[in-house]
Design an enzyme around this catalytic site. Structure first.
Site, short mmCIF file in Angstrom:
data_model
loop_
_atom_site.label_atom_id
_atom_site.label_comp_id
_atom_site.label_asym_id
_atom_site.label_seq_id
_atom_site.Cartn_x
_atom_site.Cartn_y
_atom_site.Cartn_z
N ASP A 48 -2.97 0.93 12.09
CA ASP A 48 -1.93 2.08 12.35
C ASP A 48 -2.85 3.53 12.63
O ASP A 48 -3.22 3.92 11.33
CB ASP A 48 -1.14 1.84 11.01
CG ASP A 48 -0.45 0.73 10.45
OD1 ASP A 48 -0.46 0.05 11.46
OD2 ASP A 48 -0.63 0.33 9.47
N GLY A 103 -0.71 -3.46 10.13
CA GLY A 103 0.19 -4.95 10.27
C GLY A 103 1.24 -5.11 9.16
O GLY A 103 0.56 -5.76 8.39
N LEU A 149 -0.98 -8.48 7.72
CA LEU A 149 -2.16 -7.56 6.39
C LEU A 149 -1.02 -7.55 5.20
O LEU A 149 -1.72 -7.41 4.01
CB LEU A 149 -3.05 -7.27 7.74
CG LEU A 149 -4.43 -6.93 6.26
CD1 LEU A 149 -4.57 -7.86 5.82
CD2 LEU A 149 -5.08 -5.80 7.53
N GLY A 158 18.50 2.00 0.66
CA GLY A 158 18.63 2.88 -0.09
C GLY A 158 19.54 1.91 -1.58
O GLY A 158 19.93 1.84 -2.72
N GLY A 205 8.89 -2.41 3.05
CA GLY A 205 9.36 -3.59 3.29
C GLY A 205 7.98 -5.02 2.88
O GLY A 205 8.57 -5.68 2.11
N ASP A 206 6.99 -4.59 3.39
CA ASP A 206 5.90 -5.57 3.04
C ASP A 206 5.13 -5.93 1.98
O ASP A 206 4.96 -6.77 1.16
CB ASP A 206 4.69 -5.37 3.67
CG ASP A 206 5.17 -5.00 5.83
OD1 ASP A 206 6.40 -6.17 5.91
OD2 ASP A 206 4.53 -4.30 6.81
N GLY A 222 0.02 5.50 4.31
CA GLY A 222 -0.76 4.24 4.70
C GLY A 222 0.05 3.19 4.21
O GLY A 222 1.44 2.86 3.34
N SER A 271 -1.46 1.52 0.33
CA SER A 271 -0.23 2.49 -0.25
C SER A 271 0.57 0.83 -1.32
O SER A 271 1.36 1.13 -2.02
CB SER A 271 1.16 2.81 0.33
OG SER A 271 1.42 1.29 0.62
O1 RIB Z 1 5.62 -2.74 8.16
C1 RIB Z 1 4.84 -1.96 8.59
C2 RIB Z 1 4.05 -2.62 9.25
O2 RIB Z 1 4.55 -2.54 10.95
C3 RIB Z 1 2.84 -1.27 9.66
O3 RIB Z 1 1.59 -2.09 9.55
C4 RIB Z 1 2.14 -1.70 10.53
O4 RIB Z 1 1.50 -1.70 11.82
C5 RIB Z 1 3.56 -2.53 11.63
O5 RIB Z 1 3.11 -3.41 12.24
#
Ligand code: RIB
Length: 294
Positions: A12, A38, A41, A214, A242-243, A278, A282
């Site tokens: 990123d 990603g 990841l 929110g 979200g990840d 990040g 993060s």
């Molecule tokens: O969801 C966030 C991710 O989306 C970032 O890290 C970026 O690489 C995109 O894939």
């Protein structure tokens, strides 16, 4: 029971900006960082930091050593990650003064997944194992079909939503984790309640976690529904929030936590991620999530 995340790994390139650049505008950024990210990841690292033993499968290019390192250092089993000639996936991310982002994605090695590679990886998994997927790699339809044949439990985060998902048999998905925009794209509806109703109509056997920005999140399975608000923090960078939510919520499912507790854990973890710069960098450790007061 093993957990496999078959997904993207991206470098990123993150630029701090006053506002998102407009068409035709040239905008100076006030800072730049390179982070590992990603959706794949990030979600693997969130799972690992939440305490889950997770295998990551995916492809990196020639400059992807740093992604492999981040994966291993994040506590993820990286044995299935393959290095290939060419470029890794990367993104250009603008983060504005409110911590909001916009992301331009280049697939690179993430788009080089072959049937042979999928077969090779899935040969190590069996009935009852969990497979997590997002939509930043190619071959998603094939991976879903093969994993379903094996009897794996398939969890899909259909993000980013695009035409490739149309080729996938969503009837084979056990759980969807998606945001309201993606929910709208899957169902054709715009109202939260209609999105949830429609998802239940089309995929009655699937569990659904719909995130509402929110407004928090909703879990739905048949007639069961739970809602969770957000933990308010000062947003520094929303990338990977979200990840982080996805990884932590899945960890709660694996740990057989009550749904409401799982949603709260995931909301808290993602709030911490929002308060930091990040993507993978993060994502908090479980102990921190459990002990922090927000
Ligand atoms: O969801 C966030 C991710 O989306 C970032 O890290 C970026 O690489 C995109 O894939």
């Amino acid at each position: 029971m093993k957990v496999l995340n078959f997904g993207s790994l991206n470098l990123d390139y993150v630029y701090s900006v006053d506002h998102m650049v407009a068409p035709g505008e040239t905008l100076a950024s006030s800072g730049m960082n390179i982070f590992c990210g990603g959706k794949g990841l990030n979600q693997s690292i969130a799972l690992a930091k939440a305490g889950v033993d997770v295998y990551h499968a995916g492809m990196i290019g020639e400059e992807g050593g740093i992604l492999l390192k981040a994966c291993k250092e994040g506590g993820v089993n990286a044995d299935f990650i393959k290095s290939i000639p060419g470029k890794s996936g990367h993104t250009i991310i603008q983060v504005d003064k409110n911590g909001q982002n916009c992301i331009l994605l280049y697939g690179g090695a993430n788009r080089s997944i072959t049937k042979e590679y999928v077969d090779e990886v899935l040969a190590h998994f069996e009935k009852g194992d969990i497979l997590l997927l997002q939509n930043e790699i190619n071959m998603l339809d094939y991976i879903i079909d093969c994993a379903y044949e094996k009897g794996m439990m398939i969890i899909l985060n259909p993000s980013p939503y695009d035409d490739a998902l149309e080729a996938c048999d969503f009837g084979k998905i056990s759980m969807f984790l998606l945001n309201e925009i993606e929910g709208g794209q899957v169902t054709g509806e715009t109202q939260t309640d209609r999105i949830l109703e429609r998802l239940k109509e089309i995929y009655p056997e699937a569990k659904v976690v719909l995130t509402l920005g929110g407004e928090g999140s909703v879990y739905q399975y048949k007639e069961e529904q739970y809602r969770q608000g957000i933990y308010k923090v000062k947003a520094v960078d929303t990338t990977a929030a979200g990840d982080t939510f996805t990884g932590y919520f899945i960890s709660s499912v694996i740990d057989k936590m009550p749904v409401q507790d799982g949603l709260a854990l995931a909301a808290k973890a993602s709030a911490i991620a929002v308060s930091r710069q990040g993507a993978t960098a993060s994502i908090p450790l479980r102990d921190e999530v459990l002990n922090v007061r927000l």
